[in-house]
Write an enzyme that holds these catalytic residues in place. Structure first.
Site, short mmCIF file in Angstrom:
data_model
loop_
_atom_site.label_atom_id
_atom_site.label_comp_id
_atom_site.label_asym_id
_atom_site.label_seq_id
_atom_site.Cartn_x
_atom_site.Cartn_y
_atom_site.Cartn_z
N GLU A 164 73.40 -33.65 -78.58
CA GLU A 164 71.99 -33.51 -79.40
C GLU A 164 71.37 -34.65 -80.16
O GLU A 164 71.11 -34.57 -81.29
CB GLU A 164 71.63 -32.11 -79.71
CG GLU A 164 71.99 -30.97 -78.64
CD GLU A 164 71.89 -29.53 -79.33
OE1 GLU A 164 71.51 -29.41 -80.43
OE2 GLU A 164 71.70 -28.62 -78.37
N GLU A 408 72.65 -15.93 -76.78
CA GLU A 408 73.18 -16.96 -77.67
C GLU A 408 74.38 -16.26 -77.99
O GLU A 408 74.63 -15.01 -78.58
CB GLU A 408 72.42 -16.71 -79.00
CG GLU A 408 72.99 -17.74 -80.16
CD GLU A 408 73.37 -19.11 -79.48
OE1 GLU A 408 72.54 -19.87 -79.24
OE2 GLU A 408 74.51 -19.39 -79.64
N GLU A 477 73.62 -26.16 -74.78
CA GLU A 477 74.73 -26.67 -75.57
C GLU A 477 76.02 -26.56 -74.88
O GLU A 477 77.32 -26.78 -75.24
CB GLU A 477 75.23 -25.91 -76.93
CG GLU A 477 74.00 -25.82 -77.89
CD GLU A 477 72.82 -24.95 -77.58
OE1 GLU A 477 73.06 -23.68 -77.37
OE2 GLU A 477 71.61 -25.23 -78.28
N GLU A 501 63.19 -28.81 -78.78
CA GLU A 501 63.42 -28.19 -80.05
C GLU A 501 63.66 -29.34 -81.22
O GLU A 501 63.00 -28.98 -82.56
CB GLU A 501 64.76 -27.46 -80.22
CG GLU A 501 65.99 -28.03 -79.77
CD GLU A 501 67.13 -27.14 -79.77
OE1 GLU A 501 67.03 -25.94 -79.79
OE2 GLU A 501 68.22 -27.44 -79.47
C1 NOJ Z 1 69.57 -23.49 -79.53
C2 NOJ Z 1 69.12 -23.66 -78.08
O1 NOJ Z 1 68.92 -24.77 -77.90
C3 NOJ Z 1 67.55 -23.02 -78.54
O2 NOJ Z 1 66.76 -23.17 -77.22
C4 NOJ Z 1 67.79 -21.60 -78.82
O3 NOJ Z 1 66.53 -20.94 -79.17
C5 NOJ Z 1 68.61 -21.32 -80.22
N1 NOJ Z 1 69.74 -22.05 -79.79
C6 NOJ Z 1 69.08 -20.04 -80.43
O4 NOJ Z 1 69.86 -19.65 -79.50
CA CA Z 2 70.20 -26.82 -78.34
#
Ligand code: NOJ
Ligand code: CA
Length: 696
Positions: A164, A408, A477, A501
């Site tokens: 990232e 997640e 990720e 993001e």
């Molecule tokens: C990182 C992700 O890239 C994002 O899209 C997500 O909202 C957050 N993690 C939480 O899971």
């Molecule tokens: Ca991410």
């Protein structure tokens, strides 16, 4: 000269050339039996003689002492159809050379297979079944890519756990000096070298040749990075270690992933290459009818950009997964994944023709995760009390919309695997067919890395298990893609790079989206989550100081330039309601294509692509430009001659600028034919989007 030492007069070159004769590879065993290769394009050397081989944890590495046992040659030419893609047909045409080597001292066999295409080369190590090499541990892979000069590179720091990063453009000789500033805000935990970079690495030589180094079909092996010897401009392979410092555990018969070098004399040639997909195995899913491209909205930007919460309560100490009685905890009231709000998104999706609504923060565990690195956090099955999973799914389905699942994992991978079957069953029970998963934080078990062999196996396990449940996967990720979506097209997307993001975490470089298609997108589509219409993040969250480094028109263009069969309209409904005329493009744009034509491109500066929507005669064009802006001259010669088309152009207004005036756009309509030439200006950090519909 090093080159003479490698290719001494006794060494015999074995050559294989591409079908058009322009790309060629020369394989040689040097005096002491070291396998080496070199590559040329248009009679110019583009990879100087480079060593091949593997260092093993046990004695007798596979580095030298080889003799040539045999060579085999073949040609392959087929055209295949992807389940979804940039084009309807993909030609896979190469000449192959298989070099069979034997290490005399050990009797071990190692083969190297080269495939030479018109747009580059792939090669891999293969280990036939044999008594002298059964189980083995790779301590280091020693594949080299020797560059012929101080090329320009678009690179991100080598890192075993994140991609990232913003890209840095520099000469190879400048990487060391720029590494510190390249690491910037999201500092790495695992930077391995001051000259280490990730793949896909985009390069340009002084005489205008574009090279790209990556890998294809990364399966049961660790991900490759490149460590530059900046005295000699040689990239050495740097694999991702496991918790014990080893790179891969192997059992013959087996092989490594393909190492790839793409080559073209223009930037569009790199963007239109299918080398990575072609080096992957054909689709392994027999019935693919359930795999469908997806356009979606989501309960997401409210948290990422708006300062709201995934969790239901702030009452941290009292929350213990599986034991907490949520009727006793106090909600903080900032939890957008609630029944009323999710219904609002479902209504919006239904009204504007979106397929799905992602809901993050629907499930228990978020209180427990933040600030803790615990093994057991989420069970992926228990909704928060304000998320009625049955009622919301029924409501969505009644309106022709589906909910999109969110997992997640918090990188607690064994925990995820323990719950995976039940979590997928839950999805089947309620009619979810797509999951966005994520791997934020350090991997548990501790010591493993996001890009190590163990995790590479995990990501694929999730995809193949999902296929059994007819579920599509979009993993954030995860390891960078290497074309596996050809084999498992239910891998519908990945993040695996710096996405939108970061526009709310400080911003992306304006040039970012002019580089990603050259690098990250080579291996597969990205869930970039474009479509942000409010650039001043302090208007969204008064605590924010971030700015989205893009014009609004460029946000539209990204649906075309950032190829993906999974596209999010990432902003909140209220923002789209302010700019309904521009939002129309997001509603109209296709997510699956019969044809794609890269029209203009230069990494870091601009990319313009035209794509023909699947099963139609309609085209969409997108242009994204970097800091300098760009003036396009665009002949629409890709249109059918003799036909008329209604064209709508969403462009930056003349005074638009990503920083000072990002929301200034114009929408113009005109009738066009294949003879039309459009002259369009993209503002700094800007772009344009065009829809072209055949007049019936
Ligand atoms: C990182 C992700 O890239 C994002 O899209 C997500 O909202 C957050 N993690 C939480 O899971
Ligand atoms: Ca991410």
């Amino acid at each position: 000269m090093a080159r003479c030492a490698l290719f001494n007069s006794h060494a015999q070159n074995i050559e294989v050339t591409s079908p058009n004769g322009l790309v060629s590879v020369a394989f040689t065993l040097t005096g002491n039996g070291v396998p080496t290769y070199a590559m040329s394009f248009n009679s110019k050397e583009v990879v100087a003689p480079s060593k091949l081989g593997l260092e093993l944890a046990e004695e007798h590495s596979l580095l030298d002492g080889f003799t040539l046992a045999a060579t085999e040659r073949s040609t392959f030419d087929e055209t295949w159809q992807p389940v979804w893609g940039e084009t309807k047909n993909i030609r896979n045409h190469y000449n192959e050379l298989l070099v069979r080597l034997q290490q005399d001292e050990t009797g071990r066999l190692m083969n190297i297979r080269f495939r030479v295409y018109n747009d580059g080369v792939g090669f891999r190590y293969e280990f036939p079944q044999q008594e002298k090499l059964v189980y083995f541990v790779v301590k280091d892979e020693r594949t080299q890519f020797a560059m012929t000069g101080d090329h320009t590179a678009w690179w991100i720091p080598g890192d075993y756990d994140t991609q990232e990063y913003d890209y840095t453009e520099s000469k190879l000789s400048e990487i060391r000096g720029l590494m510190k500033s390249a690491i910037c805000d999201n500092a790495s935990q695992t930077l391995f070298s001051p000259t280490g970079v990730q793949t896909a690495l985009q390069l340009k030589t002084a005489d205008g040749i574009y090279l790209n180094i990556h890998e294809a079909a990364l399966i049961d092996y660790s991900c490759m990075h490149l460590d530059l010897d900046d005295n000699r401009f040689i990239f050495n392979t740097q694999l991702t270690p496991d918790a014990q410092g080893n790179m891969a555990h192997m059992q013959s018969p087996c092989h490594t992933p393909w190492r790839t070098v793409m080559v073209a004399d223009n930037a569009c040639g790199i963007l239109s290459s299918n080398l990575i997909l072609n080096l992957n195995e054909p689709c392994k899913i027999t019935d693919t009818s359930w795999i469908k491209p997806v356009k979606y909205v989501g309960v997401w930007w409210e948290m990422i950009g708006g300062g709201k919460q995934w969790s239901y309560t702030f009452d941290l100490p009292s929350v213990k997964l599986g034991e907490t009685d949520y009727s006793l905890v106090k909600p903080h009231g900032q939890h957008p994944a609630n029944n009323e709000n999710v219904r609002r998104y479902i209504d919006f999706a239904a009204q504007h023709g979106f397929d799905q609504v992602l809901v993050e923060g629907w499930n228990t565990g978020w209180e427990d995760w933040f600030g803790h690195s615990k093994d057991y956090v989420f069970d992926f099955q228990t909704p928060y009390p304000d998320f009625d999973i049955r009622a919301l799914n029924d409501y969505a389905h009644s309106k022709g919309v589906r909910l999109m699942m969110h997992h997640e994992t918090s990188s607690s991978v064994r925990n995820y695997e323990r719950h995976l079957e039940a979590a997928y069953n839950l999805m089947n029970q309620y009619g979810y067919n797509a999951v966005k998963s994520g791997y934020v934080g350090n991997i548990i078990p501790r010591g493993e890395h996001h890009y190590g062999q163990w995790m590479v196996n995990h990501y694929l396990y999730c995809v193949t298990e999902a296929a059994k449940h007819h579920i599509m996967v979009n993993a954030h990720e995860a390891v960078r893609p290497t074309g596996l979506c050809r084999t498992w097209p239910n891998l519908i997307g990945n993040e695996s790079a710096r996405g939108t993001e970061y526009e709310s975490f400080g911003g992306n470089k304006p040039s970012h989206t002019t580089v990603l298609p050259f690098t990250r997108l080579q291996g597969g589509p990205m869930d970039y989550t474009p479509g942000i219409f409010e650039m001043d993040m302090s208007k969204v969250d008064p605590k924010s100081h971030s700015h989205v480094n893009s014009t609004l028109a460029r946000q539209l263009a990204l649906y075309v330039t950032m190829y993906s069969p999974l596209q999010m309209a990432a902003d909140v409904p209220e923002q789209y309601e302010r700019f309904m005329d521009a939002f129309q493009f997001i509603k109209d744009v296709a997510v699956d294509w019969d044809d794609s034509r890269y029209l203009e491109a230069e990494p870091g500066q601009y990319i313009t692509v035209a794509r023909k929507a699947k099963g139609t005669n309609d085209w969409f064009v997108g242009c994204t430009s970097g800091e300098q802006g760009y003036q396009s001259v665009l002949p629409l010669s890709f249109l059918d001659s003799g036909k008329k088309y209604d064209c709508t152009i969403y462009a930056d207004a003349p005074n638009a600028h990503y920083l000072t005036n990002p929301q200034a756009y114009t929408i113009k309509k005109k009738v066009v034919t294949d003879k039309t030439v459009l002259r369009l200006k993209a503002a700094p950090g800007g772009g344009y989007a065009i829809s072209i519909k055949e007049r019936k």
